[in-house]
Design a protein around this motif. Structure first.
Motif, PDB file in Angstrom:
ATOM      1  N   ILE A  72       0.831  -1.204   0.000  1.00  0.00           N
ATOM      2  CA  ILE A  72       0.000   0.000   0.000  1.00  0.00           C
ATOM      3  C   ILE A  72       0.866   1.254   0.000  1.00  0.00           C
ATOM      4  N   LEU A  73       1.906   1.280   0.870  1.00  0.00           N
ATOM      5  CA  LEU A  73       2.785   2.450   0.936  1.00  0.00           C
ATOM      6  C   LEU A  73       3.552   2.639  -0.368  1.00  0.00           C
ATOM      7  N   ALA A  74       3.960   1.527  -0.996  1.00  0.00           N
ATOM      8  CA  ALA A  74       4.705   1.637  -2.247  1.00  0.00           C
ATOM      9  C   ALA A  74       3.859   2.252  -3.347  1.00  0.00           C
ATOM     10  N   PHE A  75       2.583   1.786  -3.438  1.00  0.00           N
ATOM     11  CA  PHE A  75       1.715   2.325  -4.480  1.00  0.00           C
ATOM     12  C   PHE A  75       1.301   3.764  -4.193  1.00  0.00           C
ATOM     13  N   ALA A  76       1.484   4.227  -2.950  1.00  0.00           N
ATOM     14  CA  ALA A  76       1.176   5.619  -2.613  1.00  0.00           C
ATOM     15  C   ALA A  76       2.271   6.578  -3.046  1.00  0.00           C
ATOM     16  N   GLY A  77       3.390   6.061  -3.611  1.00  0.00           N
ATOM     17  CA  GLY A  77       4.460   6.920  -4.124  1.00  0.00           C
ATOM     18  C   GLY A  77       5.230   7.651  -3.061  1.00  0.00           C
ATOM     19  N   PRO A  78       5.837   6.971  -2.087  1.00  0.00           N
ATOM     20  CA  PRO A  78       6.581   7.681  -1.043  1.00  0.00           C
ATOM     21  C   PRO A  78       7.893   8.258  -1.579  1.00  0.00           C
ATOM     22  N   VAL A  79       8.239   9.438  -1.102  1.00  0.00           N
ATOM     23  CA  VAL A  79       9.472  10.140  -1.492  1.00  0.00           C
ATOM     24  C   VAL A  79      10.104  10.693  -0.223  1.00  0.00           C
ATOM     25  N   TRP A  80      11.401  10.390  -0.050  1.00  0.00           N
ATOM     26  CA  TRP A  80      12.123  10.887   1.126  1.00  0.00           C
ATOM     27  C   TRP A  80      12.704  12.253   0.812  1.00  0.00           C
ATOM     28  N   ARG A  81      12.408  13.224   1.664  1.00  0.00           N
ATOM     29  CA  ARG A  81      12.828  14.611   1.489  1.00  0.00           C
ATOM     30  C   ARG A  81      12.438  15.117   0.100  1.00  0.00           C
ATOM     31  N   PRO A  82      11.171  15.160  -0.197  1.00  0.00           N
ATOM     32  CA  PRO A  82      10.752  15.590  -1.541  1.00  0.00           C
ATOM     33  C   PRO A  82      10.946  17.088  -1.718  1.00  0.00           C
ATOM     34  N   VAL A  83      11.076  17.479  -2.981  1.00  0.00           N
ATOM     35  CA  VAL A  83      11.097  18.903  -3.328  1.00  0.00           C
ATOM     36  C   VAL A  83       9.647  19.358  -3.416  1.00  0.00           C
ATOM     37  N   VAL A  84       9.199  20.021  -2.384  1.00  0.00           N
ATOM     38  CA  VAL A  84       7.794  20.421  -2.303  1.00  0.00           C
ATOM     39  C   VAL A  84       7.600  21.698  -3.099  1.00  0.00           C
ATOM     40  N   GLN A  85       6.823  21.625  -4.116  1.00  0.00           N
ATOM     41  CA  GLN A  85       6.506  22.785  -4.929  1.00  0.00           C
ATOM     42  C   GLN A  85       4.993  22.990  -4.897  1.00  0.00           C
ATOM     43  N   ALA A  86       4.658  24.201  -4.538  1.00  0.00           N
ATOM     44  CA  ALA A  86       3.233  24.513  -4.485  1.00  0.00           C
ATOM     45  C   ALA A  86       2.635  24.399  -5.882  1.00  0.00           C
ATOM     46  N   PRO A  87       1.472  23.828  -5.992  1.00  0.00           N
ATOM     47  CA  PRO A  87       0.850  23.727  -7.316  1.00  0.00           C
ATOM     48  C   PRO A  87       0.633  25.112  -7.902  1.00  0.00           C
ATOM     49  N   ALA A  88       1.122  25.287  -9.112  1.00  0.00           N
ATOM     50  CA  ALA A  88       1.059  26.596  -9.744  1.00  0.00           C
ATOM     51  C   ALA A  88       0.744  26.410 -11.211  1.00  0.00           C
ATOM     52  N   ASP A  89      -0.052  27.331 -11.717  1.00  0.00           N
ATOM     53  CA  ASP A  89      -0.344  27.355 -13.139  1.00  0.00           C
ATOM     54  C   ASP A  89       0.043  28.686 -13.753  1.00  0.00           C
ATOM     55  N   GLY A  90       0.706  29.533 -12.960  1.00  0.00           N
ATOM     56  CA  GLY A  90       1.138  30.828 -13.448  1.00  0.00           C
ATOM     57  C   GLY A  90       2.493  30.762 -14.127  1.00  0.00           C
ATOM     58  N   PRO A  91       3.081  31.898 -14.441  1.00  0.00           N
ATOM     59  CA  PRO A  91       4.365  31.930 -15.142  1.00  0.00           C
ATOM     60  C   PRO A  91       5.509  31.468 -14.238  1.00  0.00           C
ATOM     61  N   LEU A  92       6.605  31.091 -14.876  1.00  0.00           N
ATOM     62  CA  LEU A  92       7.801  30.616 -14.185  1.00  0.00           C
ATOM     63  C   LEU A  92       8.977  31.506 -14.562  1.00  0.00           C
ATOM     64  N   LEU A  93       9.766  31.881 -13.564  1.00  0.00           N
ATOM     65  CA  LEU A  93      10.999  32.626 -13.794  1.00  0.00           C
ATOM     66  C   LEU A  93      12.162  31.827 -13.228  1.00  0.00           C
ATOM     67  N   VAL A  94      13.151  31.529 -14.070  1.00  0.00           N
ATOM     68  CA  VAL A  94      14.361  30.836 -13.649  1.00  0.00           C
ATOM     69  C   VAL A  94      15.484  31.861 -13.613  1.00  0.00           C
ATOM     70  N   VAL A  95      16.022  32.098 -12.440  1.00  0.00           N
ATOM     71  CA  VAL A  95      17.136  33.028 -12.251  1.00  0.00           C
ATOM     72  C   VAL A  95      18.393  32.219 -12.016  1.00  0.00           C
ATOM     73  N   MET A  96      19.397  32.404 -12.844  1.00  0.00           N
ATOM     74  CA  MET A  96      20.672  31.696 -12.709  1.00  0.00           C
ATOM     75  C   MET A  96      21.782  32.702 -12.434  1.00  0.00           C
ATOM     76  N   ASP A  97      22.392  32.597 -11.257  1.00  0.00           N
ATOM     77  CA  ASP A  97      23.597  33.381 -11.011  1.00  0.00           C
ATOM     78  C   ASP A  97      24.681  32.907 -11.970  1.00  0.00           C
ATOM     79  N   ALA A  98      25.249  33.829 -12.726  1.00  0.00           N
ATOM     80  CA  ALA A  98      26.187  33.461 -13.793  1.00  0.00           C
ATOM     81  C   ALA A  98      27.550  34.087 -13.596  1.00  0.00           C
ATOM     82  N   GLY A  99      27.918  34.397 -12.347  1.00  0.00           N
ATOM     83  CA  GLY A  99      29.263  34.873 -12.080  1.00  0.00           C
ATOM     84  C   GLY A  99      30.234  33.722 -11.938  1.00  0.00           C
ATOM     85  N   PHE A 100      31.474  34.050 -11.605  1.00  0.00           N
ATOM     86  CA  PHE A 100      32.511  33.020 -11.504  1.00  0.00           C
ATOM     87  C   PHE A 100      32.192  32.010 -10.404  1.00  0.00           C
ATOM     88  N   ALA A 101      31.469  32.426  -9.353  1.00  0.00           N
ATOM     89  CA  ALA A 101      31.185  31.509  -8.251  1.00  0.00           C
ATOM     90  C   ALA A 101      30.239  30.389  -8.663  1.00  0.00           C
TER      91      ALA A 101
END
Length: 916
Positions: free
Chosen positions: A75-104
């Protein structure tokens, strides 16, 4: 997704099935049904008999627990367990990806690209508009464009970190003006440092929607140069590690390599950073060859300090007559020693003695009629700098007009300006010319000259004058002699003729003159920061790799003082005779993220537990079968349970096996050689013919029997079954995607080798265009260790054939392999150095080996090499190198171990003689 602490469930509604476990317990307890007691007189005849296979009236509690645990695991396996999941709030709006692009951001740039690509791909699949902001300071100040997520993938794959700190646009409101309606979700891939406008951008993004921050996976370490009389380095780090600092420069053969390793000192904690001083304690001959310092195992511009005039210490020789005891403080050499000792390495003695030490600068204090004039003239003509000071001896010399090694003709006898028998007053100094070495230096009002040695008037006197008095009479003159230069200061080096040696201006003037050693004075140009422009000569990229500056304009001095930026990358800048390094590294401030969700960098997020739970359920079912068989005590049932358990525990076939290329599967069994498909038909054909010819040579000369060569598409094919990969470099070859680089790095870490062939051996080193930039572009994301030219005692020189060179279609070019560790030492009695235990993951050269190995369909050489016998011998040596290379890949460094065989045989013989 339902999150319970560190555990998340992708299908939480399936957890409702756990309510059925108590019901299942009752059902299992009721089976088999409880027996009813019926009185039958004939049963008395069975009294005393033992039932060899009794049947339990009820299921034991431990077997019930096993069955319930198996059902719960399913039962637990079919429920899709994930350890330390990346929790993302459900969103249907726009997405912005910001990438720091310096030497660091350079150390884990490939991982950042993969994370950003995954987010943009998911947004495209969900129909969400997305924008990509590369925070490198080169984007305009306009609004960000929101497009389908997959429209940004090509630009993302070609993006590179820059050799300056991360820079965000100035006004976040303007940049986000065209954002579509709805909550704006932001994924910020940060380099961990604070920079301008970051707080304003974070506040603006928090107001528009959720912000997820992905911190760097590796600690940041930067290197900076601390100025002063004794320049030193400072290591700034976010962790307690103290990696060595490599001093890199050309060796006596002109090959750039690590010349020394500097050890950092004790750490001091300041603002959350660990600061360690790194002393540059090296001999002058070695120190002056250093071009840059780099933190070991760090590949970004902030870990590199380029060496300029502040780092290099000239060797200066002082030649003068010592005074009697008690009068040393009046000697000219005393003033010179005090002025030059903090910034140079001084040598004192007679002229003949100091010439043997090969100095950069020789200073003569009131010396004439020298016996070593011929040797001194030859030394200056070869590039030396001779600085001469006037004095009573030179002024009273009766053949001063015949004295060699003077920049201008002089009048005999000195000029007394402010003495007791003169009518005039001491003269001050005129402002320094803007195109001379003293440009920008402030002249104190109390510096005056009471006597000087006058120059004969001449048409070119003004062009040779570097400094003059207020009446325009020369104070410092200079002329060129061969590759070197001769400078004359028309006063003494002590306070006898002027107050100049008593001022700080004298120290600055001597430092400027010494800094011009080994440089041509005829090319003089504005050379101080007060001058308008500095011209870039060498620049770094974001990964800290130097290259010649191309297409860059001169930089205003005011901008240069602000540090590296989009129009002034980290590098070496020139202004006349001076060289100024603009370094990216230095102290930095760690960023904080109020209001944002920061992912943990210490653990891998999103570990799927479904497989582990399914395996646990299968194991529990097997235990249930064994337990039931044990309760039944039947041989047939026991054998069936054991067989069932064995079948359940056997590993099943991997699903990925059905997706592998059949050629790759065949390559694993036949040790086929592979090459990278570049898209150029001629290059790919040469690679295929070359590896086919090398495979034929291996089959005929060795016990290795390779299969047919195969071409590899890095973006699609799996490399785990390969051992050797030939990669020809072309200028137009597109860089593979981030996932391809992940596979390539895994291939290198698992024992594979890549032979990079730039194929430019016919033009490299003669000023023609080469493939070095293309190689840097393609190999930048790879985890390549430090490299060095193949030494004479490397295993590659004797794996199968004894070789001294590694020619291909071209020859005479160095071949690079993994450098040995600096701590590797040869054992006593072992004639070969013990290199790293394993095979070099990369080999780099430009001799076009595939064309040397290539055979056409008739078995003849496909490409010409040289002429006559010399060409045939070069082709044979190329084939032998290929055989050595493949044997080296397959067998490693076993040849190095063969040197122990004589010692082992001697030991065995000794033991046999001593045996009774």
């Amino acid at each position: 997704m339902l999150v319970l602490g560190p555990l998340g469930f992708a299908a939480p509604w399936l957890l409702a099935a756990l309510i059925a476990l108590p019901v299942l317990w009752v059902i299992l307890r009721a089976m088999p049904p409880a027996p009813r007691r019926i009185v039958f007189p004939g049963v008395a005849l069975l009294a005393g008999l033992a039932d060899r296979a009794p049947v339990a009236t009820r299921t034991p509690w431990w077997l019930l627990l096993i069955r319930l645990a198996a059902v719960a695991a399913l039962i637990l396996a079919f429920a899709g367990p994930v350890w330390r999941p990346v929790v993302q709030a459900p969103a249907d709006g726009p997405l912005l990806v910001v990438m720091d692009a310096g030497f660091a951001a350079a150390p884990d740039w490939a991982a950042r690209q993969s994370r950003a690509e995954a987010a943009l791909t998911q947004a495209a699949a969900a129909g969400r508009p997305a924008a990509l902001l590369l925070a490198d300071g080169r984007d305009g100040q306009g609004a960000l464009a929101f497009r389908p997520g997959d429209a940004w993938l090509s630009g993302l794959r070609g993006a590179q970190p820059q050799p300056w700190a991360t820079r965000l646009p100035g006004d976040p409101a303007t940049a986000l003006a065209d954002a579509p309606q709805g909550a704006l979700s932001t994924l910020w891939l940060t380099d961990g440092t604070d920079h301008a406008n970051r707080a304003a951008w974070l506040a603006a993004l928090n107001d528009r929607g959720p912000v997820t921050v992905v911190p760097p996976a590796r600690p940041l370490r930067t290197l900076s140069l601390a100025g002063g009389e004794t320049p030193s380095l400072t290591l700034h780090a976010t962790d307690d590690a103290a990696p060595a600092v490599q001093a890199i420069g050309p060796d006596p053969q002109g090959i750039e390599r690590a010349l020394a390793s500097l050890t950092p000192g004790d750490a001091v904690t300041r603002d959350g950073l660990r600061l360690r001083p790194v002393a540059i304690d090296l001999p002058p001959e070695l120190r002056n060859r250093i071009t840059r310092f780099q933190v070991e195992a760090e590949a970004h511009a902030g870990a590199v300090v380029l060496a300029d005039d502040r780092v290099r210490r000239r060797k200066v020789a002082l030649v003068g007559d010592p005074l009697a005891e008690g009068q040393q403080l009046l000697a000219q050499t005393h003033y010179l020693r005090q002025a030059l000792a903090p910034t140079t390495d001084l040598v004192e003695g007679t002229l003949g003695d100091v010439l043997d030490t090969a100095p950069d600068v020789i200073v003569l204090a009131d010396q004439v009629q020298l016996a070593e004039t011929a040797e001194l003239t030859n030394w200056v003509a070869q590039g030396g700098l001779l600085i001469r000071f006037a004095g009573p001896r030179m002024a009273g010399y009766d053949r001063l007009s015949d004295e060699p090694l003077l920049p201008v003709a002089l009048r005999q006898g000195g000029r007394d300006i402010g003495g007791a028998l003169s009518w005039g007053d001491p003269r001050g100094l005129a402002p320094f010319p803007e195109d001379g070495p003293f440009a920008g230096l402030a002249i104190p009002d109390d510096v005056t000259v009471r006597a000087q040695l006058m120059a004969q008037p001449a048409p070119d006197l003004a062009g040779k004058t570097l400094a003059a008095l207020s009446d325009n009479t020369p104070l410092v003159t200079r002329d060129r002699l061969g590759q070197g230069q001769v400078v004359l200061i028309h006063v003494t080096a002590n306070a006898e003729w002027s107050s100049l040696p008593l001022s700080g201006l004298f120290l600055q003037m001597m430092e400027r003159l010494v800094a011009t050693a080994r440089l041509s004075p005829t090319d003089a140009a504005p050379q101080d920061r007060a001058q308008p422009f500095w011209t870039p000569e060498i620049v770094l990229d974001g990964f800290g790799r130097p290259s010649e500056a191309q297409g860059l304009s001169p930089v205003p001095a005011a901008d240069l003082a602000q540090g590296p930026g989009p129009d002034r990358p980290a590098g070496i800048y020139a202004a006349g005779e001076r060289r100024q390094a603009l370094n990216a590294g230095g102290p930095f401030v760690l960023a904080d993220w109020p209001g944002a969700t920061v992912e943990a960098a210490s653990t891998a997020p999103g570990r799927d537990l479904r497989g582990a739970l399914l395996a646990a359920a299968v194991l529990l079912m097997a235990l249930d079968a064994v337990g039931s068989a044990w309760l039944g005590r039947g041989r047939a049932r026991g054998a069936a349970a054991a067989t069932l358990m064995a079948l359940m525990l056997l590993p099943g076939p991997r699903a990925q096996a059905q997706e592998l290329d059949p050629q790759l599967m065949q390559a694993a069994s036949e040790v086929a050689l592979a090459y990278v498909v570049t898209g150029d038909a001629r290059i790919d054909s040469a690679s295929q013919q070359g590896l086919a010819g090398l495979s034929q040579a291996l089959r005929s000369r060795t016990s290795v029997e390779p299969g047919a060569p195969i071409g590899v598409d890095l973006d699609r094919d799996d490399l785990s079954l390969l051992t050797f990969l030939y990669w020809p470099i072309t200028e137009a070859q597109p860089a593979p995607g981030p996932r391809a680089y992940l596979r390539l790095n895994a291939f290198l870490r698992s024992g594979g080798m890549i032979l990079f062939d730039t194929r430019d051996g016919d033009i490299a080193g003669v000023g023609g265009p080469d493939m070095s930039q293309a190689l840097r572009r393609l190999a930048a994301p790879l985890d390549i260790p430090p490299l060095a030219p193949v030494p004479d005692d490397h295993v590659l020189t004797r794996t199968f054939y004894l070789l001294e060179d590694f020619p291909g279609r071209w020859q005479g070019n160095p071949v690079w392999v993994e450098a040995p560790t600096t701590t590797a030492q040869a054992e006593a009695g072992v004639p070969f150095r013990q290199l790293n235990d394993g095979v070099s993951p990369v080999v780099i050269g430009g001799n076009s080996w595939s064309e040397a190995w290539a055979l056409d369909e008739n078995g003849y050489a496909a490409y010409p090499i040289g002429q006559g016998w010399e060409g045939d011998r070069q082709r044979e040596m190329a084939v032998r190198f290929g055989v050595n290379l493949i044997m080296y890949v397959l067998t490693g460094n076993y040849k190095s171990d063969q040197v122990h065989v004589p010692a082992l045989l001697d030991r065995l013989a000794t033991e046999e003689r001593l045996a009774p």
